[in-house]
Every structure is written in C-alpha cells, then in structure tokens.
Design an enzyme around this catalytic site. Structure first.
Site, PDB file in Angstrom:
ATOM      1  N   ASP A  82       0.843  -1.193   0.000  1.00 15.40           N
ATOM      2  CA  ASP A  82       0.000   0.000   0.000  1.00 15.40           C
ATOM      3  C   ASP A  82       0.877   1.240   0.000  1.00 15.40           C
ATOM      4  O   ASP A  82       2.091   1.174   0.247  1.00 15.40           O
ATOM      5  CB  ASP A  82      -0.919  -0.002   1.227  1.00 15.40           C
ATOM      6  CG  ASP A  82      -2.107   0.960   1.097  1.00 15.40           C
ATOM      7  OD1 ASP A  82      -2.237   1.603   0.037  1.00 15.40           O
ATOM      8  OD2 ASP A  82      -2.877   1.055   2.068  1.00 15.40           O
ATOM      9  N   LYS A  83       0.228   2.369  -0.285  1.00 12.69           N
ATOM     10  CA  LYS A  83       0.847   3.687  -0.218  1.00 12.69           C
ATOM     11  C   LYS A  83       0.051   4.533   0.753  1.00 12.69           C
ATOM     12  O   LYS A  83      -1.168   4.390   0.851  1.00 12.69           O
ATOM     13  CB  LYS A  83       0.841   4.318  -1.607  1.00 12.69           C
ATOM     14  CG  LYS A  83       1.441   5.712  -1.703  1.00 12.69           C
ATOM     15  CD  LYS A  83       0.539   6.905  -1.382  1.00 12.69           C
ATOM     16  CE  LYS A  83      -0.824   6.911  -1.958  1.00 12.69           C
ATOM     17  NZ  LYS A  83      -1.611   8.141  -1.569  1.00 12.69           N
ATOM     18  N   HIS A  84       0.728   5.417   1.464  1.00 13.31           N
ATOM     19  CA  HIS A  84       0.001   6.365   2.306  1.00 13.31           C
ATOM     20  C   HIS A  84       0.649   7.731   2.179  1.00 13.31           C
ATOM     21  O   HIS A  84       1.868   7.858   2.173  1.00 13.31           O
ATOM     22  CB  HIS A  84      -0.005   5.938   3.772  1.00 13.31           C
ATOM     23  CG  HIS A  84      -0.904   6.796   4.608  1.00 13.31           C
ATOM     24  ND1 HIS A  84      -2.250   6.547   4.747  1.00 13.31           N
ATOM     25  CD2 HIS A  84      -0.654   7.919   5.327  1.00 13.31           C
ATOM     26  CE1 HIS A  84      -2.796   7.479   5.514  1.00 13.31           C
ATOM     27  NE2 HIS A  84      -1.850   8.324   5.881  1.00 13.31           N
ATOM     28  N   SER A  85      -0.184   8.759   2.082  1.00 14.66           N
ATOM     29  CA  SER A  85       0.288  10.137   2.016  1.00 14.66           C
ATOM     30  C   SER A  85       0.035  10.821   3.352  1.00 14.66           C
ATOM     31  O   SER A  85      -0.985  10.569   4.005  1.00 14.66           O
ATOM     32  CB  SER A  85      -0.440  10.889   0.906  1.00 14.66           C
ATOM     33  OG  SER A  85      -0.200  12.282   1.001  1.00 14.66           O
ATOM     34  N   THR A 122      -9.180  10.965   1.159  1.00 10.93           N
ATOM     35  CA  THR A 122      -9.437  10.020   0.075  1.00 10.93           C
ATOM     36  C   THR A 122     -10.831   9.412   0.193  1.00 10.93           C
ATOM     37  O   THR A 122     -11.540   9.227  -0.808  1.00 10.93           O
ATOM     38  CB  THR A 122      -8.371   8.916   0.083  1.00 10.93           C
ATOM     39  OG1 THR A 122      -7.085   9.514  -0.174  1.00 10.93           O
ATOM     40  CG2 THR A 122      -8.634   7.864  -0.986  1.00 10.93           C
ATOM     41  N   ARG A 170      -8.636  14.498  16.616  1.00 11.13           N
ATOM     42  CA  ARG A 170      -7.478  15.317  16.239  1.00 11.13           C
ATOM     43  C   ARG A 170      -7.840  16.324  15.159  1.00 11.13           C
ATOM     44  O   ARG A 170      -7.339  17.443  15.137  1.00 11.13           O
ATOM     45  CB  ARG A 170      -6.338  14.416  15.744  1.00 11.13           C
ATOM     46  CG  ARG A 170      -5.619  13.653  16.840  1.00 11.13           C
ATOM     47  CD  ARG A 170      -4.684  12.606  16.240  1.00 11.13           C
ATOM     48  NE  ARG A 170      -3.722  13.204  15.337  1.00 11.13           N
ATOM     49  CZ  ARG A 170      -3.382  12.676  14.153  1.00 11.13           C
ATOM     50  NH1 ARG A 170      -3.943  11.557  13.730  1.00 11.13           N
ATOM     51  NH2 ARG A 170      -2.493  13.288  13.384  1.00 11.13           N
ATOM     52  N   SER A 185      -1.158   6.877  13.870  1.00  9.78           N
ATOM     53  CA  SER A 185      -2.399   6.832  13.103  1.00  9.78           C
ATOM     54  C   SER A 185      -2.195   6.118  11.769  1.00  9.78           C
ATOM     55  O   SER A 185      -2.963   5.231  11.394  1.00  9.78           O
ATOM     56  CB  SER A 185      -2.925   8.251  12.865  1.00  9.78           C
ATOM     57  OG  SER A 185      -4.107   8.221  12.103  1.00  9.78           O
ATOM     58  N   LYS A 189      -3.363   1.572  11.049  1.00 12.23           N
ATOM     59  CA  LYS A 189      -4.258   1.084   9.983  1.00 12.23           C
ATOM     60  C   LYS A 189      -3.515   0.155   9.024  1.00 12.23           C
ATOM     61  O   LYS A 189      -4.064  -0.853   8.574  1.00 12.23           O
ATOM     62  CB  LYS A 189      -4.856   2.269   9.220  1.00 12.23           C
ATOM     63  CG  LYS A 189      -5.801   3.127  10.035  1.00 12.23           C
ATOM     64  CD  LYS A 189      -6.509   4.150   9.187  1.00 12.23           C
ATOM     65  CE  LYS A 189      -5.623   5.305   8.772  1.00 12.23           C
ATOM     66  NZ  LYS A 189      -5.380   6.271   9.855  1.00 12.23           N
ATOM     67  N   LYS A 190      -2.294   0.519   8.683  1.00 10.38           N
ATOM     68  CA  LYS A 190      -1.550  -0.268   7.704  1.00 10.38           C
ATOM     69  C   LYS A 190      -1.128  -1.622   8.270  1.00 10.38           C
ATOM     70  O   LYS A 190      -1.157  -2.637   7.566  1.00 10.38           O
ATOM     71  CB  LYS A 190      -0.329   0.522   7.218  1.00 10.38           C
ATOM     72  CG  LYS A 190      -0.676   1.849   6.572  1.00 10.38           C
ATOM     73  CD  LYS A 190      -1.706   1.704   5.454  1.00 10.38           C
ATOM     74  CE  LYS A 190      -2.067   3.022   4.824  1.00 10.38           C
ATOM     75  NZ  LYS A 190      -3.120   2.909   3.797  1.00 10.38           N
TER      76      LYS A 190
END
Length: 436
Positions: A82-85, A122, A170, A185, A189-190
């Site tokens: 996966d990718k996360h920004s 997203t 937050r 955070s 999730k990941k």
C-alpha cells in the site's frame, strides 16, 4: 487507573508506561473515554511529544484494537502493498496509484482516511462517486482485492477502531501536526491491513503538516523505524506540497481529474511525477522489479495500455459504483451551481497551500467539526502552476461554489493565498528525496 493521572503525566512532560498507553487505547476503542479527555491527552502529546518507545506502543496497540487482516490464505499470486500520504491539497494520487499498481501485479488493500485539518480525504473523494461503498464488510473488501487487485475504502468500525476515534478528534482540536500521533495513526491502519510492504508519500512545503523540511524528514524516519518494530518493510518519498498537486482541489473535481489521467487524456506533469515515483517504489520494494527505471516504464505502460483504467472500473463496480465510470465520469459527478474564474496579473510565484485547503473548508468541501456533511461538488479547478503568467485569459483558478457569496469569499481567500511577481520564479522539483 485514573485517566486524569495519565493526562497530568503527559501534560507535565512525563513518559507514559505501556500500561497507561494500553488503558488509553482500550478507552478509545470502547469509547469509555469522553472526547474532552481524549482531546486533552492529544494536546499534551502535541505539546510535549512522545518517546520512540511510547509511539511504538501506541501504534501497535491501536493496530490490535480491532480486526487484523490476514492475506496468507487468500491465494494471492503477488505482494500485498500500500501507499500512504501524509496529506496535502489536491492529492488524488491514491485513485491513480492503486489501479496502476494492481495492473503491475500488486495487491493493494488501501484503507484511507477522511479529510484531516486543511487536507482533503481520500474517503470523502471516493464518496463523490455515486453508489461507491467506502465501508464494505471485510468479505467484500477481501474479495475485491483478490479479484481486482485493489480496493480503496475508508476506515471501518472493526479495523483499528482506537485510531478511528482519535483521528476524528485530532481533526477538530488542532492536534494534527504531531509526529508520534501521525506515525501511530498511519501505521496502526496499515499494520492492521496485513501488508507485506508500505510506501510513504511524505509531503514538504506550505501545504504539509510538518512546518519544515527537517520535520518532514523526521516524520519519514519515525514512520520507517516504527514500522520496523512491526516487521512492516517501509520506504518513503518526500514530495513537494508548495502548490496544489494537479489542477484540481475538491472532492468530485479531483475524481474528474483522476479519471482523465487514467484515460490518458490529461496527465499534469507534477501529479504524474509523484504517481509514477510512488508506483515504481512499490514495485521495487516488493521485488516485482529490481530496477527503478524499468519499474517506471512498467507503471507508465499500465496507464497508456488502458489496463489501469480497467482495474479502476472493476473496483468501482465491485464496491457498488456505476459501470463504465472511467469513460462516463462526467455524467455521474455532482457539479456546483456557481463557477467563477479568478484572475490576477503577474507570474504566480508562491502559494500558501494550507490557506487554499482552508478555503475549500469555507466552501463546504471540508469539515469544521466531527461528522459534518460535505458539499462534494465544491472546490477549485484549472489551478495555475507556480511560474504561470496570469492575465485576463489565464486564470489563477476557477471556483466551484454553492452560491455567489461563497464564490466571492473563496476568490478573495485564493487571491490572499497567492503571491505574484513581475519575474518568473525558479523551477522546483516535485520529488525531493527518498528515505529508507
């Protein structure tokens, strides 16, 4: 154990014990802790920080606060990645990267978030697609990932519920820009998603959460080091967020730009650089390719061949959206009743991207409080790049608003956020640095 003692300990700069952190996580997950106490501890962490051990304990605890996915029995013939920004304005990369990576042999179970602070979410953007279910049950989610290769959904009540509640609090308590809280955070999730590998897109610039380049590097290093504690292979790419990414900012508008990209109709060069860099990094970190240049060519071919668009369409249908969405997206996306071009003169020299994100909130496209319903049609399109010569023919952007008054306010906020000069500014690369 009294939670006020935990708040007091962190307020006074102390280090929380694993038992105290677990008490906090449990109280988040079962909602036994009231929001005001959670807010107080979040602010104490924001002001006083956490040690690496504290952050790691919080991360792993939140990842285990609900269901944890296991892909080992799914019969997948490729890596789960996966990718996360870390967030930005106009960041629609997820809708491009997931189907491209799937077309290249990856399986991408992308569990995303809603808008946080000045940044778009997203999950909110995905909900601009009529019928698209961002909260499917786990069986539908896993089935979609296995059959299509990707699924972009929101955080469910079962997955890392402790983070889900802390994330929402937050967002509305000015405690977003905290390295340990951001780290926990993202990774909770990941880790719960059962990934083999993760690629981070860490933003730098006026639209990033981190105030300086050095802090962005620190966040990247924190995420990589914390992920290693959970045996999650992670690398990071630092990308520029000193201007809107792509030509749109706003939920439905960003979906429209994403579909034009997947159709290979229009690919903004800065957006394309970020998408390709992150996709290629995913192929290399998972071992699908061992050379970055070959990985870039493979990702580009996934777009030009139409295979990435096919994957998006398949994902859309599997999650309840309309068939043939990529080809006919304009028929399905909401449109704001008022549009207004914003004109100025001179070269666009600098942008306060955070202010642009806040302008979208003023339009109703982002949240002021938890649970607020969004106007998914509003935002900005035709956003000018830094270095553009603005005049009566070339606008700074086009505002999409619910009313003339909203459009006028957004116009002024946009003008205030942008600096113009008589001479063009120096060009700035969008890919800043890789960290592993």
């Amino acid at each position: 154990m009294l939670f006020t003692d935990i708040i007091r300990a962190k307020r006074d700069g102390g280090e929380l014990s694993p038992e105290q952190i677990r008490f906090f996580v449990n109280g988040l997950a079962d909602e036994s802790l009231p929001a005001e106490q959670v807010s107080s501890l979040a602010m104490a962490v924001f002001l006083n920080g956490m040690t690496f051990e504290e952050a790691a304990t919080l991360t792993i605890g939140m990842s285990q606060s609900g269901a944890v996915l296991d892909w080992s029995d799914a019969g997948l013939d490729g890596p789960v990645v996966d990718k996360h920004s870390t967030g930005g304005v106009g960041d629609k990369v997820s809708f491009l990267l997931a189907p491209i990576a799937a077309a290249c042999g990856c399986y991408v179970p992308m569990i995303s978030g809603r808008g946080l602070g000045h940044t778009g979410g997203t999950t909110d953007k995905a909900e601009a697609i009529p019928g698209y279910n961002t909260a499917p049950d786990f069986e539908t989610f896993k089935r979609t990932v296995k059959s299509v290769g990707c699924a972009v959904i929101g955080q469910t009540a079962d997955l890392a519920p402790a983070d889900r509640r802390l994330y929402a609090i937050r967002d509305v308590t000015a405690t977003v820009e905290s390295i340990p809280l951001i780290t926990a955070s993202i990774l909770s999730k990941k880790i719960a998603a059962g990934l083999d590998a993760l690629v981070m897109d860490v933003k730098v610039g006026t639209g990033a959460f981190m105030p300086t380049y050095e802090k962005s590097v620190e966040l990247a290093q924190s995420i990589i080091a914390t992920a290693a504690k959970a045996d999650l292979r992670t690398s990071a790419v630092l990308t520029d967020m000193n201007e809107v990414l792509g030509t749109t900012a706003g939920n439905a508008l960003e979906i429209a730009e994403s579909m034009a990209y997947l159709r290979n109709d229009r690919r903004d060069s800065r957006l394309d650089d970020v998408v390709m860099a992150l996709c290629a990094e995913m192929l290399v970190i998972t071992g699908i390719e061992d050379d970055l240049d070959r990985a870039l060519l493979r990702c580009d071919k996934a777009v030009t061949s139409g295979r990435a668009a096919e994957r998006f369409d398949q994902m859309c249908v599997a999650l309840g959206g309309p068939a043939g969405f990529v080809a006919n997206y304009e028929e399905h996306l909401a449109q704001a009743p008022v549009t207004k071009a914003v004109h100025a003169s001179g070269y666009l020299a600098a942008v306060d991207v955070r202010a642009v994100g806040n302008a979208i909130i003023e339009l109703g496209g982002g949240r002021r409080k938890v649970g607020e319903e969004l106007d998914l049609a509003v935002g900005f399109s035709d956003v000018a790049r830094i270095g553009t010569l603005l005049d009566s023919e070339t606008p700074l952007a086009v505002v999409h608003a619910a009313s003339e008054d909203d459009a006028a306010l957004a116009e002024q906020l946009l003008l205030d956020a942008c600096t113009r000069r008589e001479e063009p500014p120096a060009e700035r690369p969008v890919i800043c640095e890789r960290v592993s």
